[in-house]
Design a protein around this motif. Sequence first.
Motif, mmCIF file in Angstrom:
data_model
loop_
_atom_site.group_PDB
_atom_site.id
_atom_site.type_symbol
_atom_site.label_atom_id
_atom_site.label_comp_id
_atom_site.label_asym_id
_atom_site.label_seq_id
_atom_site.Cartn_x
_atom_site.Cartn_y
_atom_site.Cartn_z
ATOM 1 N N THR A 134 -58.671 -0.110 41.459
ATOM 2 C CA THR A 134 -59.630 -0.553 40.433
ATOM 3 C C THR A 134 -59.316 -1.950 39.911
ATOM 4 N N VAL A 161 -56.886 -7.262 42.688
ATOM 5 C CA VAL A 161 -56.465 -7.332 44.095
ATOM 6 C C VAL A 161 -56.940 -6.088 44.856
ATOM 7 N N SER A 163 -54.346 4.424 37.889
ATOM 8 C CA SER A 163 -53.668 5.172 36.821
ATOM 9 C C SER A 163 -54.595 6.277 36.320
ATOM 10 N N ARG A 192 -55.997 6.395 33.624
ATOM 11 C CA ARG A 192 -57.120 5.802 32.875
ATOM 12 C C ARG A 192 -58.393 5.759 33.717
ATOM 13 N N SER A 193 -58.236 5.592 35.041
ATOM 14 C CA SER A 193 -59.413 5.425 35.910
ATOM 15 C C SER A 193 -59.785 6.686 36.669
ATOM 16 N N ALA A 203 -50.744 -2.817 42.574
ATOM 17 C CA ALA A 203 -50.510 -2.321 41.211
ATOM 18 C C ALA A 203 -49.329 -3.094 40.624
ATOM 19 N N MET A 257 -57.179 -7.709 35.776
ATOM 20 C CA MET A 257 -58.465 -7.399 35.137
ATOM 21 C C MET A 257 -58.378 -7.614 33.623
ATOM 22 N N ASN A 301 -56.558 -16.794 44.743
ATOM 23 C CA ASN A 301 -55.355 -15.975 44.515
ATOM 24 C C ASN A 301 -55.500 -14.522 44.962
HETATM 25 N N1 LIG Z 1 -54.230 -11.140 40.443
HETATM 26 C C1 LIG Z 1 -53.696 -11.930 41.356
HETATM 27 O O1 LIG Z 1 -54.086 -13.071 41.540
HETATM 28 C C2 LIG Z 1 -52.574 -11.422 42.224
HETATM 29 C C3 LIG Z 1 -52.250 -12.124 43.402
HETATM 30 C C4 LIG Z 1 -51.211 -11.658 44.202
HETATM 31 C C5 LIG Z 1 -50.535 -10.510 43.840
HETATM 32 N N2 LIG Z 1 -50.852 -9.877 42.693
HETATM 33 C C6 LIG Z 1 -50.112 -8.660 42.350
HETATM 34 O O2 LIG Z 1 -50.938 -7.551 42.714
HETATM 35 C C7 LIG Z 1 -50.736 -6.479 41.794
HETATM 36 C C8 LIG Z 1 -52.082 -6.110 41.166
HETATM 37 O O3 LIG Z 1 -52.550 -7.235 40.452
HETATM 38 P P1 LIG Z 1 -54.008 -7.253 39.842
HETATM 39 O O4 LIG Z 1 -54.221 -8.651 39.400
HETATM 40 O O5 LIG Z 1 -54.975 -6.623 40.767
HETATM 41 O O6 LIG Z 1 -53.820 -6.318 38.546
HETATM 42 P P2 LIG Z 1 -54.919 -5.482 37.731
HETATM 43 O O7 LIG Z 1 -56.265 -6.067 37.871
HETATM 44 O O8 LIG Z 1 -54.351 -5.328 36.372
HETATM 45 O O9 LIG Z 1 -54.915 -4.063 38.472
HETATM 46 C C9 LIG Z 1 -53.817 -3.205 38.394
HETATM 47 C C10 LIG Z 1 -54.141 -1.953 39.136
HETATM 48 O O10 LIG Z 1 -52.975 -1.116 39.099
HETATM 49 C C11 LIG Z 1 -53.362 0.151 38.576
HETATM 50 N N3 LIG Z 1 -52.275 0.772 37.828
HETATM 51 C C12 LIG Z 1 -51.712 0.380 36.666
HETATM 52 N N4 LIG Z 1 -50.768 1.261 36.278
HETATM 53 C C13 LIG Z 1 -50.738 2.242 37.220
HETATM 54 C C14 LIG Z 1 -49.985 3.425 37.393
HETATM 55 N N5 LIG Z 1 -49.056 3.794 36.503
HETATM 56 N N6 LIG Z 1 -50.217 4.176 38.481
HETATM 57 C C15 LIG Z 1 -51.160 3.821 39.393
HETATM 58 N N7 LIG Z 1 -51.915 2.706 39.291
HETATM 59 C C16 LIG Z 1 -51.694 1.925 38.212
HETATM 60 C C17 LIG Z 1 -54.537 -0.153 37.669
HETATM 61 O O11 LIG Z 1 -55.266 1.042 37.442
HETATM 62 P P3 LIG Z 1 -56.157 1.247 36.128
HETATM 63 O O12 LIG Z 1 -57.447 0.533 36.403
HETATM 64 O O13 LIG Z 1 -56.320 2.727 36.073
HETATM 65 O O14 LIG Z 1 -55.409 0.672 34.997
HETATM 66 C C18 LIG Z 1 -55.283 -1.158 38.523
HETATM 67 O O15 LIG Z 1 -55.995 -0.504 39.533
HETATM 68 C C19 LIG Z 1 -49.712 -6.962 40.775
HETATM 69 O O16 LIG Z 1 -48.441 -6.526 41.142
HETATM 70 C C20 LIG Z 1 -49.805 -8.491 40.885
HETATM 71 O O17 LIG Z 1 -48.601 -9.125 40.537
HETATM 72 C C21 LIG Z 1 -51.872 -10.286 41.895
#
Ligand SMILES: NC(=O)c1ccc[n+]([C@@H]2O[C@H](COP(=O)([O-])OP(=O)(O)OC[C@H]3O[C@@H](n4cnc5c(N)ncnc54)[C@H](OP(=O)(O)O)[C@@H]3O)[C@@H](O)[C@H]2O)c1
Length: 335
Positions: free
Chosen positions: A13, A16, A39, A41-42, A74, A163, A318
């Motif tokens: 959700t 990434v 998580s 939450r979703s 995540a 997000m 990114n």
């Molecule tokens: N954003 C970027 O530009 C980017 C680029 C490269 C790498 N990354 C890395 O990729 C990862 C995700 O980044 P993002 O930007 O996509 O973050 P994000 O939008 O905050 O998404 C996080 C995801 O992880 C899930 N999550 C959180 N806690 C969890 C749990 N306890 N168990 C299972 N799922 C859980 C969330 O679910 P809910 O919706 O239920 O909260 C959501 O689906 C991070 O490690 C980040 O460092 C990010």
Amino acid sequence: MDERMQVAVVGATGIVGKEILAVLAEDGFPAERLTVLASERSEGTELEYGDETLGVEKATPESFRGMNVVFFAAPADVARTLAPAAQAAGAWVVDSSSHFRGEAHVPLVGPVARSAVPQQGRIVSVASPVTAVLSLLTDGLRGFGGVSEISATSLHGASTRGMAGVRELERQTADLLSGREPEIQAFAHRLGFNLIPEVGTVAHSGWTDVEQEPVTELTRLLGASSGEVPVIALTALYVPTFYGICLSGTLRLKSGATLEAVRKALGAQEGLKVLDAPGEHVYPLAQLVVGDPAVHVGRLRLSPSSPGLLSFVAAIDNAGWAARMAVRAATGLKS
Ligand SMILES: NC(=O)c1ccc[n+]([C@@H]2O[C@H](COP(=O)([O-])OP(=O)(O)OC[C@H]3O[C@@H](n4cnc5c(N)ncnc54)[C@H](OP(=O)(O)O)[C@@H]3O)[C@@H](O)[C@H]2O)c1
């Protein structure tokens, strides 16, 4: 990997995770079944995957039974706690978080591969987008004796913070334009109409983990003994845009060069696109790079007083880049 693969995305959700679903659908990745996890939450919400609608399940250590590939998109602590369960269930883990990037026993995948990814341990870690930019520039310029140092400022849109970052910038922008006091949660300060020189966690040394990660990752990608790893000084800022990371910096080539030769070398580097006609307003833009798998580079300038000192601007999608790299890594794994 064959067509009977069972695939899961943890963090489906998120920014990434949704990009990974889009790339899997677009590429026709050979999955018999795709499970979307997040998580609690979703739990019960729905996500689109091509023409299908998939129900989101809560990720638990039991979610991985029968899986062949599990993408982790995540937070790092989720990868730390759940990736071992996925490995134990016999699945390959492809992790986009920072958790395994510095671990010597976990292969790091990036756009520049000095050697094949070892097929062991059933886990690979995807390099950070900033490392991707720096490794492509270093590799593209190796014909000039290599790059000895890079000093750059990376400008991160709110989506770097996931997000929550995107939603916060949306809310703050609307609040500020409506004369309301904006709430601050995801960032240390208000990001709306502001710049914040703090991306990641600040260490005792004053550097943040986001600023230090590329140092370790570049050494791992290029090979510590290759003599090709440049000294890096990076300052990371949040900027009030949504998607894309731009880098503005200067690097030192070990031998002199002409601008034409630099443009030609960078243009020949797979994964890089040169946009460098500033007189016609053509250069890298966050707006332009989003949706493009290539890293954009331009505003190339050589110092008239110091031969080999090259200034540049680069841009990367990114989240899109991270998703494409994760799917590409999974495609190369043996079942
Ligand atoms: N954003 C970027 O530009 C980017 C680029 C490269 C790498 N990354 C890395 O990729 C990862 C995700 O980044 P993002 O930007 O996509 O973050 P994000 O939008 O905050 O998404 C996080 C995801 O992880 C899930 N999550 C959180 N806690 C969890 C749990 N306890 N168990 C299972 N799922 C859980 C969330 O679910 P809910 O919706 O239920 O909260 C959501 O689906 C991070 O490690 C980040 O460092 C990010």
